[in-house]
Design an enzyme around this catalytic site. Structure first.
Site, PDB file in Angstrom:
ATOM      1  N   ASP A   1       4.057   1.480  13.834  1.00  0.00           N
ATOM      2  CA  ASP A   1       3.372   0.194  14.033  1.00  0.00           C
ATOM      3  C   ASP A   1       4.246  -0.890  14.658  1.00  0.00           C
ATOM      4  O   ASP A   1       3.726  -1.791  15.313  1.00  0.00           O
ATOM      5  CB  ASP A   1       2.801  -0.351  12.722  1.00  0.00           C
ATOM      6  CG  ASP A   1       1.693   0.511  12.156  1.00  0.00           C
ATOM      7  OD1 ASP A   1       1.031   1.221  12.943  1.00  0.00           O
ATOM      8  OD2 ASP A   1       1.494   0.500  10.933  1.00  0.00           O
TER       9      ASP A   1
ATOM     10  N   ASP B   1       0.798  -1.223   0.000  1.00  0.00           N
ATOM     11  CA  ASP B   1       0.000   0.000   0.000  1.00  0.00           C
ATOM     12  C   ASP B   1       0.833   1.276   0.000  1.00  0.00           C
ATOM     13  O   ASP B   1       0.308   2.351  -0.275  1.00  0.00           O
ATOM     14  CB  ASP B   1      -0.978   0.013   1.181  1.00  0.00           C
ATOM     15  CG  ASP B   1      -0.301  -0.164   2.529  1.00  0.00           C
ATOM     16  OD1 ASP B   1       0.943  -0.263   2.581  1.00  0.00           O
ATOM     17  OD2 ASP B   1      -1.022  -0.198   3.548  1.00  0.00           O
TER      18      ASP B   1
END
Length: 746
Positions: free
Chosen positions: A441, A65
């Site tokens: 993350d 992405d």
């Protein structure tokens, strides 16, 4: 041979419509050849789709992405990044990928990060080594919600110069010249598709799929399917005339949106559904099967619990075998189901699956065992081997060679060569590990071996994002960090310090403060906005709460620094433990402390511009503009506007240190042999060429150290040199992981 020749002609015609963004380096920039590598993590981010070539065994493609696409190279047993030479960052968000169903050398991609960024169709005749780029008017969303849908890009297997693309906002598009030109399909009912400016949940046309059995080579397929993942009365459409006209053909409830589809050799269609486009927010779903006769059957696995369905694949070498994946099934967790009778009965693979993550131990970063995975959007069964299957998650790609096994099912990360991470911050200390990183993350890592996936150590506290790092210049095993957690996670500390180079940590907690009389007292460190810095000897910490707080006993007691302005972000001298510096952007002045941060006072700052920073807004993940060098007390560097300024006397006077380079980010490294001035590494633009530059003479001259094959979408977040290794530079990218470069041939 004729088909290959025709393809070459099309490429020659289309090449003028797009380029790789290559540019000649200005003559005054010089140029130094660098060897570039990834500091290994091994995966790390969301890969929404994985696709096997239907015509060559061992050939597969992966789309991400925000980090571009990869090709599996069977000979070297690693994934090869396919877009490192591209300068357009938007193209690193891949909306869809389609390998040619006849010629294994040909592959297409639809690329575009979001509705407000450039979009293009990318075409390659050599497996992605080189691309022809055709900009298109319709926008994509390679890094938007709904990026797990697909595949939106389809090649007619019976006439491979015909392609279809289902856009998010602008309907169905068709090309009959191998992607060189595109025209909107007027006969497609585009009801429900929304304009990107509305910023609603626009999945648009989620997939396009041709039935290979409905045509003959050279004449095209007559039957095609397309899903629409926007609210509306109808969501699945079928064409019986090669895509000219379309009719609704569905049985699923209108509240469910089609995500992905697969078709087998008998013409049986399988469609996965969810009640939202994902990757988050899906609470319900189903799996439907359409027989070639037109009969629809709900074949959803019976133990679906919460969430919906997304991944789907049929086994070409094992008729009747199909697999589907869940998404947003948070309790008991996502899974993959397998059926050998066209979906009549299912086996849940989660409970009998094992995972060997010894090659990528970073997956333990949350302090628990590696689970089956989340956001399972991509799922594929090898068309040449029904025992070989893979699925993608929000953090890795898992594969197995025993997908048809009845007993224990072993999975392992299939990620060699993939580095799909966003790096927020990094530091290269004067001692200990050569590199310590802060990721989005994944928390962050101590990189003692840049060629090996790191063991997690950023715990106590564990923070999903590390927003800033600092080390004590004269005691470099002392590190401090700040970070943030996902909003739905409880938190007690977002600050930590380490005495062993980052291998173990202890939390740092600040007291509640009242920044002003009309504001309530609260702990301003808990959101992760407060940076933390450490003195050269490691004894003093400053936490950048609205009123900065100082501790000299690792957080047991706290005080204030006199004269330090509100919302200050000071830095510590890397040599003298008593010296600190800060910029008062509101008053356009530089402050300094020579008493261990007990008090700050203005210093002359002679030579600096009158306006130190237009805008005066600092985001917590932004690389700071004031940097202290480890090569001398009072040696500081300041990025003002697009220029760099250097002071060797603690801020009393500055000289311009960037020449003609327009600087965006910078960092310092070991001086060249015979010099005492830090090497400067910068992201910037010289003339018209944006890239990575190095100066060894205090900024008087610059050499570009990346090249047209190493641009990574020019998506950079942080840069630093190494204080111990001459010529070494580290780059934190937004999607292509953590990179390091050394002069070639060293």
């Amino acid at each position: 041979m004729r088909r290959r020749a025709a393809w070459r002609i099309v490429l020659a015609i289309a090449v003028g419509l797009g380029s790789l963004g290559r540019a000649a380096v200005p003559q005054d920039a010089g140029g130094v050849r660098y060897a570039w590598r990834n500091a290994k993590v091994g995966g790390g981010g969301f890969a929404p789709g994985i696709v096997f070539s239907p015509v060559e065994r061992g050939l597969a493609y992966l789309r991400t992405d925000m980090g571009g696409a990869y090709r599996w190279d069977r000979a070297t047993a690693r994934w090869v990044p396919l877009q490192d030479g591209m300068a357009e960052g938007s193209y690193m968000g891949v909306e869809s990928i389609a390998p040619d169903p006849v010629d294994p050398d040909i592959v297409y991609m639809a690329a575009g990060m979001g509705a407000g960024t450039p979009a293009a169709m990318l075409r390659s005749a050599d497996r992605g080594r080189h691309w022809t780029i055709v900009p298109v008017s319709f926008r994509m969303g390679g890094n938007e919600d709904g990026r797990g849908l697909g595949e939106r890009l389809a090649i007619d297997p019976n006439r491979t110069t015909t392609l279809f693309f289902g856009s998010r906002h602008n309907g169905l598009w068709r090309s009959d010249d191998a992607g060189a030109h595109w025209a909107k399909v007027a006969g497609f009912p585009a009801t429900g598709l929304g304009a990107p400016a509305a910023k609603q949940t626009h999945g648009g046309i989620s997939f396009v799929l041709a039935d290979p059995a409905s045509g003959a080579a050279g004449r095209g397929s007559t039957i095609l399917y397309a899903g629409v993942a926007d609210p509306g009365a109808h969501h699945l459409f079928r064409s019986g005339d090669g895509g000219l006209t379309w009719q609704a053909d569905e049985a699923a409830p209108a509240r469910l949106l089609p995500a992905k589809a697969a078709i087998d050799a008998k013409g049986t269609l399988f469609v996965t559904y969810g009640d939202a486009i994902g990757p988050n927010g899906i609470s319900d779903g189903a799996v439907w099967r359409r027989a070639a006769t037109g009969a629809w059957t709900d074949v959803s696995p019976p133990d679906r619990a919460s969430g919906g369905f997304m991944g789907v694949s049929v086994a070409r070498t094992a008729p009747g075998t199909i697999a589907v994946s869940s998404i947003d099934r948070w309790n008991p967790g996502d899974t993959v189901w397998r059926s050998t009778d066209d979906g009549a009965h299912w086996t849940n693979l989660r409970e009998r699956s094992t995972r060997d993550i010894s090659a990528t131990p970073f997956l333990l970063h949350e302090g628990k065992g590696a689970d089956f995975g989340h956001w399972i959007a991509g799922l594929a069964i090898d068309p040449f081997d029904a025992a070989h299957a893979a699925y993608t998650t929000g953090a890795t790609v898992y594969a197995t060679q025993r997908f048809d096994a009845a007993g224990a099912l072993p999975w392992a990360p299939w990620t060699e060569g993939i580095e799909q991470t966003a790096v927020i911050t990094l530091t290269s200390p004067t001692g200990g590990a050569t590199l310590v990183s802060g990721f989005g993350d994944l928390a962050g890592f101590v990189h003692r071996d840049l060629e090996a996936s790191p063991q997690p150590s950023f715990i106590n506290p564990y923070l999903s994002n590390t927003n800033n790092l600092d080390y004590a210049g004269q005691a470099p095993l002392i590190l401090v960090r700040s970070g943030s957690l996902y909003e739905d996670h409880p938190r007690d500390a977002t600050l930590g310090w380490s005495a062993d180079g980052g291998m173990t940590w202890q939390p740092v907690r600040t007291p509640a403060i009242r920044p002003a009389d009309d504001q309530p007292g609260q702990r301003y460190d808990l959101k992760g906005d407060a940076a933390i810095i450490v003195s050269a000897d490691g004894a003093t910490f400053i936490v950048c709460t609205p009123v900065p707080l100082v501790t000299r006993d690792h957080g047991r007691s706290w005080g204030l620094a006199q004269g330090l302005h509100r919302n200050a972000r000071p830095v510590a001298d890397k040599v003298d433990p008593l010296r600190f510096y800060s910029v008062d952007f509101d008053a356009n002045r530089l402050l300094a402390s020579s008493d261990g941060a007990r008090s700050f006072a203005p210093v002359a700052g002679k030579g600096l511009p009158a306006e130190l920073w237009p805008g005066k807004v600092y985001w917590r993940e932004q690389q700071y503009r004031l940097v202290a060098s480890p090569y001398g007390a009072g040696d500081i560097w300041f990025h003002v506007g697009e220029a760099l300024w250097h002071s060797a006397d603690g801020g009393r006077s500055f000289v311009q240190a960037s020449g003609k380079l327009r600087v965006e980010l910078f960092g310092l490294g070991k001086p060249a042999a015979g010099s005492t001035v830090a090497a400067i590494y910068a992201i910037g633009t010289l003339g018209t060429v944006r890239g990575v530059y190095r100066s060894l003479d205090g900024g008087r001259s610059w050499a570009r150290i990346n090249d047209d094959d190493h641009q990574w979408g020019l998506r950079f977040r942080v840069i630093s040199g190494d204080p111990r290794i001459p010529g070494r530079v580290y780059l934190g990218t937004d999607g292509r992981g953590l990179l390091y470069g050394d002069p070639a041939g060293r």
